[in-house]
Motif scaffolding. Sequence first.
Motif, PDB file in Angstrom:
ATOM      1  N   THR A  24       0.829  -1.212   0.000  1.00 11.64           N
ATOM      2  CA  THR A  24       0.000   0.000   0.000  1.00 11.64           C
ATOM      3  C   THR A  24       0.866   1.266   0.000  1.00 11.64           C
ATOM      4  O   THR A  24       0.547   2.244  -0.687  1.00 11.64           O
ATOM      5  N   GLY A  70       2.180   9.926   6.983  1.00 12.82           N
ATOM      6  CA  GLY A  70       1.361   9.985   5.766  1.00 12.82           C
ATOM      7  C   GLY A  70       1.861   9.040   4.692  1.00 12.82           C
ATOM      8  O   GLY A  70       1.185   8.789   3.696  1.00 12.82           O
ATOM      9  N   SER A  92      -0.356   5.478   4.152  1.00  7.33           N
ATOM     10  CA  SER A  92      -1.640   5.575   3.451  1.00  7.33           C
ATOM     11  C   SER A  92      -1.536   6.388   2.163  1.00  7.33           C
ATOM     12  O   SER A  92      -2.249   6.112   1.195  1.00  7.33           O
ATOM     13  N   TYR A 150      -2.661   9.262   1.969  1.00  7.33           N
ATOM     14  CA  TYR A 150      -3.878  10.079   1.938  1.00  7.33           C
ATOM     15  C   TYR A 150      -3.554  11.559   2.174  1.00  7.33           C
ATOM     16  O   TYR A 150      -2.588  11.886   2.874  1.00  7.33           O
ATOM     17  N   ASP A 151      -4.414  12.442   1.638  1.00  5.52           N
ATOM     18  CA  ASP A 151      -4.232  13.860   1.946  1.00  5.52           C
ATOM     19  C   ASP A 151      -4.840  14.158   3.319  1.00  5.52           C
ATOM     20  O   ASP A 151      -5.560  13.324   3.891  1.00  5.52           O
ATOM     21  N   THR A 165      -8.647  13.725   3.860  1.00  7.06           N
ATOM     22  CA  THR A 165      -9.075  12.323   3.933  1.00  7.06           C
ATOM     23  C   THR A 165      -8.689  11.729   5.287  1.00  7.06           C
ATOM     24  O   THR A 165      -9.479  11.030   5.933  1.00  7.06           O
ATOM     25  N   MET A 166      -7.461  12.024   5.713  1.00  8.94           N
ATOM     26  CA  MET A 166      -7.000  11.505   7.007  1.00  8.94           C
ATOM     27  C   MET A 166      -7.925  11.957   8.124  1.00  8.94           C
ATOM     28  O   MET A 166      -8.307  11.175   8.989  1.00  8.94           O
ATOM     29  N   PHE A 185      -5.567   3.659   7.568  1.00 11.35           N
ATOM     30  CA  PHE A 185      -5.522   4.897   8.346  1.00 11.35           C
ATOM     31  C   PHE A 185      -6.706   4.927   9.311  1.00 11.35           C
ATOM     32  O   PHE A 185      -7.808   4.604   8.914  1.00 11.35           O
ATOM     33  N   GLU A 219      -0.894   3.688   9.845  1.00  9.40           N
ATOM     34  CA  GLU A 219      -0.105   4.916   9.721  1.00  9.40           C
ATOM     35  C   GLU A 219       0.490   5.305  11.089  1.00  9.40           C
ATOM     36  O   GLU A 219       1.679   5.606  11.207  1.00  9.40           O
TER      37      GLU A 219
END
Length: 406
Positions: free
Chosen positions: A24, A169, A172, A174-175, A178-179, A252, A256
């Motif tokens: 991932t 970060g 994941s 992710y921004d 999103t987190m 997440f 994370e």
Amino acid sequence: MQAWTKPEIPVVPGPARRLRLYDTASGGLVEVPPAAGETARMYVCGITPYDATHMGHAATYVTFDLINRLWRDAGHEVHYTQNITDIDDPLLERAAATGVDWKDLALSEIQLFRDDMTALRVIPPQDYVGVVESIDLVTSAVEDLQRAGAVYSVDEDLYFAVKADPRFGEVSGYDVETMRALFAERGGDPDREGKRDPLDSLLWRAERPGEPSWESPFGPGRPGWHVECSAIALKHLGMTFDVQGGGSDLIFPHHEMSASGAQVATGEHPFARAYVHQAMVGLDGEKMSKSKGNLVLVSKERLGGTDPMAIRLVLLAHHYRTDWFWTASDLAEAQERLDVWRGAISRGSGPDGAAVVDALRAALTNDLDTTAALAAVDQWADSNGDDTSASSLVAQAVDALLGIKL
Ligand code: ZN
């Protein structure tokens, strides 16, 4: 804690293959472990024992069982660690709702899980570790983070400052938006007043009236969820182990945060070489979850007379990275497939056995392509041949590599 009974695993002749898995964090396939002959190390997040194992859990533990089996087939020793979150909010809430003591609830659900795993022929972890038996380990992990300057308090509770990890970060990808949404949805508290960053996660929850607590250098309380997995993984496996695994809903914040905490505490990177995630299993168009009440339980199926090998075959019929929905017709098809395979191995001879074993290995080591693996066995079972050793060889390989006892 005691795990469960290990199934017998036959040794399959013929050349094994190296396993590649989708990671991932990097978004691509990686070969783990990177070197032949190395001990393979895997940590898979365990259950919170407040309810019975549903098909989503079963899919997760069967997926990581395939990894374990493929490593063994390739000649690796396997060091596998799994935790049990035997103290956490959902357990206490369920105990309060049912009037059962939380410790008794945990013990009975852990036993049910062991029975489910045994029936599904999942190889047990070498270390099966409860959080309650690891409180000292967790508090010393919190102290390591304190020494790294990554801990602050809000009232009496301790928080991990995610800004202490420049790589936060990375797992994941992710921004922040999103987190933040996922953090609120999955047990986090982004809006708590007094936090330095909304994403900072709880390390130690100070004692609350009516809740169980343990003594610690920070006063009585209980551990946060993420730090328990960092602490247990570091103790048993050390940094940079091969696979950190769990359901995709753990990407997440759980994986994370666990990775970040371990990286800050040790000053080393990465926590794991590959972060591998099992997709979600749903029912009737929705994700299977306790809160929605749409669970298909392994124990209920098997106690109702379903062959656990048919359950395992349903799970294997879906690729681990694709979300899917449980249906009764899937189960009927799996039972039919099991009958056909069992019929085929009782014929005494069949098509070339070594070829189907190689096809199985090729499919499974290619990011666990179970659908191709099942198709290879289907094709063998549907054809005739005069290889008199084929039946026993195929039965061995299906047992060792897929975990299906014919
Ligand atoms: Zn975990």
